[in-house]
Design an enzyme around this catalytic site. Structure first.
Site, PDB file in Angstrom:
ATOM      1  N   SER A 102      34.622  28.977  34.951  1.00 36.42           N
ATOM      2  CA  SER A 102      35.963  28.924  33.970  1.00 36.42           C
ATOM      3  C   SER A 102      35.172  28.920  32.531  1.00 36.42           C
ATOM      4  O   SER A 102      34.484  29.955  32.232  1.00 36.42           O
ATOM      5  CB  SER A 102      36.601  27.546  34.097  1.00 36.42           C
ATOM      6  OG  SER A 102      37.925  27.367  33.460  1.00 36.42           O
TER       7      SER A 102
ATOM      8  N   HIS B  85      42.581  29.596  40.423  1.00 35.88           N
ATOM      9  CA  HIS B  85      41.438  29.338  39.658  1.00 35.88           C
ATOM     10  C   HIS B  85      40.460  28.006  40.513  1.00 35.88           C
ATOM     11  O   HIS B  85      39.740  28.125  39.990  1.00 35.88           O
ATOM     12  CB  HIS B  85      41.977  28.623  38.508  1.00 35.88           C
ATOM     13  CG  HIS B  85      41.161  28.549  37.334  1.00 35.88           C
ATOM     14  ND1 HIS B  85      40.291  29.561  36.901  1.00 35.88           N
ATOM     15  CD2 HIS B  85      40.773  27.329  36.679  1.00 35.88           C
ATOM     16  CE1 HIS B  85      39.596  28.994  35.740  1.00 35.88           C
ATOM     17  NE2 HIS B  85      39.615  27.691  35.826  1.00 35.88           N
TER      18      HIS B  85
END
Length: 365
Positions: free
Chosen positions: A223, A335
């Protein structure tokens, strides 16, 4: 960051007498429970030790708190406390028998001077059979957020790397939470600047340690940690290999494709169309011509936070330059692949990360 990354989101609870509120917060590499007095406004930490609390349940009738937590050598524990006494009483470690059969490394705290001379908090995880007179490859891990923190928690990924003969370094550079508002806000409208200075200062220190082979260093993160991995290898070639995970490469396109894109104008002082050059200057893709480090890109096709187009742009740009790059895509996953993905894919991901670093950091290329 498979179970250890925390955003300080434990829900608050009123205490039995209605005079205080219980809440969770990040605190210099830990995640603790606190009380705040309604009238006095005084804050008191009620849990102890170097731990990360994941969740808690407060019983108003008994005034007791049950909570789950992790620490660097154990992924999950359950304890209880009477709030008025403030003493933790251990209940169970569900992984006790398993941990007895494994070689688990205990991290060493490592603080150093970062940007603006500020002290930055980090950890060094050495192989369980570490020998002082031997040199080891180093892997630098960078957390996401960016306004998150690494905690005193258990990290499967880090333990696997350490168990495979790597020194693992991880830290809470500028922008991390748990060290005060000013420290956390240092990254606002300033991605990749003070934290890059922090990380590279630490790498410089570690590269001069007797046990570090400075010719065999790697960097990875997910991320925002993927953003920083891309940023770093676009500004230096001291790393022999890198792995960018669920990354950010182009802040302009991400504003329009991410489910968190609405937050970008607040982070960067306005929308991209009012400051196009600034958004581009902070995008790692701007520096793609300078990337020469062999790169493994890991991304999930169902990622809504950092959509896979971020990885695709980076991959194509590197392929067109004939750079050494490999793109690993996971169907269906989000994610949170490393934390909540399908177990076989989580295992596959860890194996591929290890294989990538082994191929570059454990050879004499």
């Amino acid at each position: 960051d498979d179970i250890g990354e925390t955003f300080g989101s434990l829900a608050p609870s009123w205490t039995k007498d209605g005079k205080e509120i219980l809440f969770g917060a990040s605190d210099e590499g830990n995640h603790h429970l606190f009380n705040i007095g309604i009238k006095s406004r005084k804050i008191k930490k009620i849990t102890e030790r170097d731990i990360q609390i994941f969740d808690y349940s407060y019983n108003r009738e008994t005034d007791k708190i049950v909570f789950t937590y992790s620490h660097p050598t154990s992924p999950a524990n359950i304890s209880v406390m009477e709030r008025s006494r403030g003493k933790m009483e251990f209940i169970i470690n569900p992984n006790e028998q398993l941990l007895k059969r494994l070689r688990i490394s205990k991290p060493e705290e490592f603080s150093f001077k970062g940007a603006k001379g500020d002290t930055v908090h980090g950890w060094i995880l050495k192989p369980p059979n570490f020998k002082k007179n031997r040199k080891y490859p180093l892997v630098v891990e960078i957390h996401g957020g960016p306004h998150a923190q690494y905690a005193n928690s258990f990290f499967h990924e880090f333990q696997i790397l350490a168990g495979s003969g790597y020194i693992v370094f991880y830290s809470n550079p500028h922008g991390s939470q748990g060290y005060g508002e000013k420290f956390a806000k240092a990254l606002v409208n300033n991605w990749g600047v003070p934290d890059n200075k922090d990380i590279m200062n630490a790498v410089d220190i570690l590269s001069r340690k007797r046990y570090t082979d400075k010719k065999r260093m790697g960097v990875t993160g997910g991320s925002y940690g993927g953003f920083m991995t891309n940023w770093i290898i676009g500004h230096t070639d001291i790393f022999r290999a890198a792995c960018t995970q669920r990354c950010v490469s182009n802040l302009i396109s991400m504003t329009g494709t991410s489910d968190g894109g609405f937050m970008m104008p607040r982070e960067f002082g306005g929308p991209w169309w009012k400051n196009l050059d600034h958004y581009w200057r902070m995008s790692p893709l701007k520096f793609v011509k300078k990337i020469k480090t062999p790169l493994l890109i890991i991304h999930s096709e169902g990622d809504m936070r950092t959509p896979i187009e971020q990885a695709e742009q980076l991959y194509i740009a590197l392929k067109l330059q004939k750079r050494k790059v490999k793109f690993l895509r996971y169907p269906e996953e989000s994610h949170g692949l490393s934390r909540i993905g399908r177990p076989d894919r989580r295992i596959h991901r860890l194996k591929k990360i290890l294989e990538w670093f082994d191929s570059y950091l454990k050879t004499k290329k």
